[in-house]
Design an enzyme around this catalytic site. Structure first.
Site, PDB file in Angstrom:
ATOM      1  N   ASP A  63     -19.444  36.035 -10.038  1.00  0.00           N
ATOM      2  CA  ASP A  63     -18.013  35.802 -10.207  1.00  0.00           C
ATOM      3  C   ASP A  63     -17.292  36.352  -8.988  1.00  0.00           C
ATOM      4  OD1 ASP A  63     -18.694  34.799 -12.639  1.00  0.00           O
ATOM      5  OD2 ASP A  63     -17.594  36.270 -13.831  1.00  0.00           O
ATOM      6  N   ASP A 107     -14.436  27.215 -22.790  1.00  0.00           N
ATOM      7  CA  ASP A 107     -14.304  28.641 -23.044  1.00  0.00           C
ATOM      8  C   ASP A 107     -13.569  28.794 -24.364  1.00  0.00           C
ATOM      9  OD1 ASP A 107     -15.368  28.992 -20.477  1.00  0.00           O
ATOM     10  OD2 ASP A 107     -13.376  28.923 -19.574  1.00  0.00           O
TER      11      ASP A 107
END
Length: 248
Positions: free
Chosen positions: A17, A138
């Site tokens: 990330d 998500d």
């Protein structure tokens, strides 16, 4: 165990990330709960490859917030450092970005917010780039979150996935926000429900902490899983994850 390894096979995708050019992890998608693990993401990618990884899941956290890719210099360094299948998500919300990033050398792209807000557009680009786009879902309590997890809609995660199940997607990445970065195990039940609901390969994301977690996801029929914080904090090694998934 030997017979199991011959029949169960699940892909392992270690995660990087990116935020501010650094390799970081967030807890439950909260930008205020950030841990910086490395200032050279390309070195992290190289280490994953040396440890046996075949693939890499990269998220541009700044891009997810801004609505356009931000950490492209770091992505380019990763591409130059390793020979892995690279998947990139975060801020990919128009056809020009898709085309440019694929030309840039990324193997496949995760689209989330725009797929939810502009379903007709997403259907069109999936057909234009078959096998190159991943639907990123998500979810918070089973409901779809958007805009870098800053907003939660009324749309159910499984309902969204089924809308695109017959399209030429590369996969669906399904992230359970409640477990993401918490090191408490994945939501295996929700992940299995998603995989049963669609014909598209489902990639489980969020909470994978131990080799047992990997085995449970593999046994539940998931096509792949993403592993982040556990690899950085040492509760799970690439070798153990690969062995548990039968991804050797």
């Amino acid at each position: 165990m030997q017979n199991r390894e011959l029949t169960i096979r699940m892909e392992i995708w270690p995660a990087i990330d990116l935020r501010g050019g650094n390799c970081v992890r967030l807890r439950q998608g909260d930008y205020e709960q950030e841990t910086v693990f490395a200032s050279e993401p390309a070195e992290v990618a190289r280490r994953f490859q040396q440890e046996g990884a075949k693939r890499l899941h990269v998220v541009d956290l700044d891009g997810a917030r801004e609505g356009t890719p931000v950490n492209l210099p770091a992505v380019q360094e990763i591409l130059e450092a390793v020979n892995l299948t690279i998947e990139l998500g975060g801020g990919i919300r128009d056809e020009q970005s898709i085309s440019e990033l694929l030309d840039f050398g990324v193997d496949r792209l995760v689209v989330g917010t725009s797929a939810i807000k502009h379903t007709d557009w997403f259907q069109e680009v999936v057909r234009k780039f078959p096998g190159k786009l991943v639907l990123g879902i998500d979810a918070r309590d089973g409901r779809v979150a958007t805009d870098g997890w800053l907003e939660t809609s009324d749309l159910g995660a499984v309902e969204l996935a089924q809308r695109f199940s017959d399209e030429p997607l590369a996969a669906i990445v399904y992230t359970d926000i409640a477990t993401d970065g918490m090191m408490r195990g994945p939501n295996v039940e929700a992940m299995a429900e998603m995989q049963r609901a669609v014909s598209v390969p489902v990639v489980a994301s969020g909470g994978v902490t131990t080799a047992q977690d990997v085995r449970e996801l593999a046994d539940a029929g998931l096509a792949a899983c993403i592993i982040g914080r556990a690899l950085y904090e040492g509760s799970l090694t690439m070798a153990d994850a690969i062995a548990a998934a039968g991804d050797g």
